[in-house]
Design a protein around this motif. Structure first.
Motif, PDB file in Angstrom:
ATOM      1  N   GLY A   1       3.624  11.407 -22.963  1.00  0.00           N
ATOM      2  CA  GLY A   1       5.013  12.441 -22.238  1.00  0.00           C
ATOM      3  C   GLY A   1       6.114  10.826 -23.460  1.00  0.00           C
ATOM      4  N   GLU A   2       7.486  11.154 -22.950  1.00  0.00           N
ATOM      5  CA  GLU A   2       8.711  10.274 -23.895  1.00  0.00           C
ATOM      6  C   GLU A   2       8.368   8.038 -23.626  1.00  0.00           C
ATOM      7  OE1 GLU A   2      11.594  11.238 -21.260  1.00  0.00           O
ATOM      8  OE2 GLU A   2      12.636  12.979 -22.236  1.00  0.00           O
ATOM      9  N   GLN A   3       8.578   8.309 -24.763  1.00  0.00           N
ATOM     10  CA  GLN A   3       8.553   6.954 -24.902  1.00  0.00           C
ATOM     11  C   GLN A   3       6.875   6.416 -25.059  1.00  0.00           C
ATOM     12  OE1 GLN A   3      10.523   4.707 -22.175  1.00  0.00           O
ATOM     13  NE2 GLN A   3      12.471   5.023 -23.524  1.00  0.00           N
ATOM     14  N   SER A   4       5.853   6.946 -25.239  1.00  0.00           N
ATOM     15  CA  SER A   4       4.313   7.253 -25.457  1.00  0.00           C
ATOM     16  C   SER A   4       3.996   6.633 -23.954  1.00  0.00           C
ATOM     17  CB  SER A   4       3.871   6.244 -26.223  1.00  0.00           C
ATOM     18  OG  SER A   4       4.145   6.448 -27.827  1.00  0.00           O
ATOM     19  N   LYS A   5       4.422   6.916 -22.949  1.00  0.00           N
ATOM     20  CA  LYS A   5       4.453   7.029 -21.488  1.00  0.00           C
ATOM     21  C   LYS A   5       3.312   8.022 -21.211  1.00  0.00           C
ATOM     22  CE  LYS A   5       8.795   4.921 -19.449  1.00  0.00           C
ATOM     23  NZ  LYS A   5       9.323   4.271 -18.481  1.00  0.00           N
ATOM     24  N   SER A   6       2.340   7.727 -20.023  1.00  0.00           N
ATOM     25  CA  SER A   6       0.623   8.103 -19.963  1.00  0.00           C
ATOM     26  C   SER A   6       1.497   9.884 -18.937  1.00  0.00           C
ATOM     27  CB  SER A   6      -0.047   7.541 -19.408  1.00  0.00           C
ATOM     28  OG  SER A   6      -1.455   8.322 -19.694  1.00  0.00           O
ATOM     29  N   VAL A   7       1.136  10.539 -18.486  1.00  0.00           N
ATOM     30  CA  VAL A   7       1.808  11.518 -17.805  1.00  0.00           C
ATOM     31  C   VAL A   7       0.530  12.379 -17.489  1.00  0.00           C
ATOM     32  CG1 VAL A   7       2.902  13.672 -16.902  1.00  0.00           C
ATOM     33  CG2 VAL A   7       4.325  11.295 -18.386  1.00  0.00           C
ATOM     34  N   ARG A   8       0.005  12.433 -16.611  1.00  0.00           N
ATOM     35  CA  ARG A   8      -0.807  13.543 -15.780  1.00  0.00           C
ATOM     36  C   ARG A   8      -0.320  14.672 -15.345  1.00  0.00           C
ATOM     37  NH1 ARG A   8      -4.395  11.436 -10.622  1.00  0.00           N
ATOM     38  NH2 ARG A   8      -3.379  13.701  -9.703  1.00  0.00           N
ATOM     39  N   LEU A   9      -1.509  15.834 -15.547  1.00  0.00           N
ATOM     40  CA  LEU A   9      -1.032  17.370 -15.360  1.00  0.00           C
ATOM     41  C   LEU A   9      -2.258  17.753 -14.818  1.00  0.00           C
ATOM     42  CD1 LEU A   9       0.421  18.472 -19.341  1.00  0.00           C
ATOM     43  CD2 LEU A   9       1.741  17.729 -16.803  1.00  0.00           C
ATOM     44  N   ASP A  10      -1.952  18.958 -13.756  1.00  0.00           N
ATOM     45  CA  ASP A  10      -2.738  19.339 -13.058  1.00  0.00           C
ATOM     46  C   ASP A  10      -2.953  20.152 -14.370  1.00  0.00           C
ATOM     47  OD1 ASP A  10      -3.630  21.903 -12.067  1.00  0.00           O
ATOM     48  OD2 ASP A  10      -3.201  20.557 -10.344  1.00  0.00           O
ATOM     49  N   TRP A  11      -4.874  20.257 -13.675  1.00  0.00           N
ATOM     50  CA  TRP A  11      -5.419  20.889 -14.604  1.00  0.00           C
ATOM     51  C   TRP A  11      -5.455  22.112 -15.153  1.00  0.00           C
ATOM     52  CZ3 TRP A  11      -9.561  20.227 -17.008  1.00  0.00           C
ATOM     53  CH2 TRP A  11     -10.304  21.202 -17.605  1.00  0.00           C
ATOM     54  N   HIS A  12      -4.736  23.268 -13.411  1.00  0.00           N
ATOM     55  CA  HIS A  12      -4.066  24.027 -14.306  1.00  0.00           C
ATOM     56  C   HIS A  12      -3.463  24.637 -15.466  1.00  0.00           C
ATOM     57  CE1 HIS A  12      -6.727  24.937 -10.719  1.00  0.00           C
ATOM     58  NE2 HIS A  12      -6.656  24.598 -10.359  1.00  0.00           N
TER      59      HIS A  12
END
Length: 436
Positions: free
Chosen positions: A293-304
């Motif tokens: 995500g922004e500034q290379s931060k890791s964001v978990r998204l829902d599988w769906h």
């Protein structure tokens, strides 16, 4: 490796159709340019089937899966339960004829050919035959066993000196609705196991696409090599994903599932039942994919929320890895969700000896015609003898034929030629209905 597969009287296939993976004219002059030796030697590691919708592409792969499953399970069929075959239904002639198949394949030890027939009563009939070619030369082909059905419907099963150990019991206990190969393997005849395990590898690791979502999860949790491999695959596929995690289940199994399981199993062992249900739940879990995500931060998204291409790649990953690692054939119906550039790279994995050292094979159907061409001058992904077509005739019967029947030049624009109808296997579509 799969060398050839033939089938007749199955689904939309009426007359015998043959897929051969032997390199045409010893490979002709390959048009694939890679910085490595090509995999497979004189047997192709890739075969792709094109054709219009409902032309029989899927039917051919279904027939291959049907044969594999029958070898695996027919010895366990209840007494008198017929083998159900979807015979070709559009002809009076085929309503009295048997399903027929022959498959030629190699293991690390030998080359085999295996064929059998199933009649409309759901029994193995007329013939079942397994032959071995230990030296890889035609003159050394030997019969391991043969099975013939007499007019009185009595099976005559003969075994050769290539089958050692107690055989009379296997012969006597082979029922009409069971393959002798399946029964001999169930009885642990060691001379049969090499051929049997091509169809049913140990731990049932030969998979189709429908099995792979749970396999990917199981491998990710238990195989560090797979973790490393699939992370590389995901990252290099430009999906914007930097990490993968499998989330353990946090809720109890649904009451409906528990009730259904107990109705089907009638077990008094509650602890064992709960463990089995939880295992089933774990198999159907999805991974958590972490996106940049922004500034290379890791964001978990829902599988769906993941794209169809991302879901498809994850679903395929376990099967691809297993087959590449163990040198198994892998067949997939309708491989079309991925971007053409990624499709090409997946094909190249099987084409290259470096990434496919064990001569695994991939056989799939697709409508991605970009694989037929040189991809805007970047090079061909498929050799001419790796491209096959299906087409139905006026009576609804499928024919399967290779591109090499048309003898195209090495540098021919086969994508353009296919679109132009030079090879057939394209739909003839009238104007679609409108609201005008």
């Amino acid at each position: 490796m799969l060398i050839s597969f033939s089938v007749a009287n199955y689904g939309s296939i009426k007359e015998k159709q043959i897929l051969s993976l032997r390199r045409y004219q010893s490979g002709m002059e390959s048009r694939i340019v890679i910085d490595d030796e090509l995999a497979g030697n004189d047997i192709s590691p890739v075969a792709v089937i094109y054709g219009a919708n409902a032309s029989g592409k899927s039917t051919f792969l279904h027939a291959l899966s049907f044969v594999k499953k029958l070898v695996s399970t027919s010895a366990l069929r209840p007494v008198g339960q017929p083998i159900r075959v979807p015979f070709f239904a559009l002809s009076e002639q085929t309503r009295a004829e048997p399903f027929r198949t022959e498959i030629v394949f190699t293991t690390a030890k030998s080359e085999y050919s295996y064929r059998f027939e199933i009649n409309h009563k759901g029994n193995v009939s007329n013939e079942e035959l397994l032959r071995i070619n230990p030296a890889g030369k035609r003159r050394s082909i030997q019969t391991i066993f043969s099975r013939q059905t007499e007019k009185g419907q009595r099976d005559i099963i003969k075994t050769s000196s290539y089958m050692h150990g107690a055989k009379k019991h296997i012969v006597d206990s082979t029922r009409p609705n069971s393959l002798f190969l399946s029964k001999a393997a169930q009885e642990n005849n060691k001379d049969i196991l090499d051929a049997y395990e091509w169809f049913v590898p140990p731990e049932d690791s030969q998979v189709k696409a429908i099995d792979t979502p749970s396999l990917s999860v199981a491998l990710f949790e238990n195989d560090k090599e797979f973790q490393k491999w699939v992370l590389q695959l995901i990252k290099k596929s430009d999906l914007g994903i930097g990490n993968i995690e499998i989330i353990p289940p946090t809720t109890n199994p649904p009451k409906e599932l528990v009730k259904l399981y107990k109705m089907m199993n009638e077990s008094d062992n509650k602890q064992q039942d709960d463990a089995t249900i939880n295992k089933l739940l774990r198999m159907n879990r999805h991974p958590a994919l972490y996106h940049y995500g922004e500034q290379s931060k890791s964001v978990r998204l829902d599988w769906h929320y993941e794209s169809a291409g991302t879901l498809s790649l994850w679903d395929l990953a376990g099967g691809l890895y297993t087959c590449l690692k163990k040198g198994l054939p892998f067949w997939i119906d309708e491989l079309s969700d991925l971007h053409p550039a990624l499709m090409r790279q997946l094909v190249y994995i099987f084409q290259s000896k470096r990434s496919n050292p064990n001569n695994a094979q991939i056989l799939f159907t697709t409508h991605d015609i970009s694989l037929l061409g040189n991809f805007g001058g970047l090079g061909y992904a498929l050799d001419r003898d790796q491209i096959w077509f299906t087409e139905k005739d006026a009576n609804g019967a499928t024919s399967l034929y290779p591109l090499t029947d048309f003898d195209p030049r090495r540098d021919a624009n086969t994508e353009k030629m296919y679109i132009g109808g030079r090879f057939g296997a394209v739909p003839l579509i009238d104007d679609l209905p409108t609201f005008a």
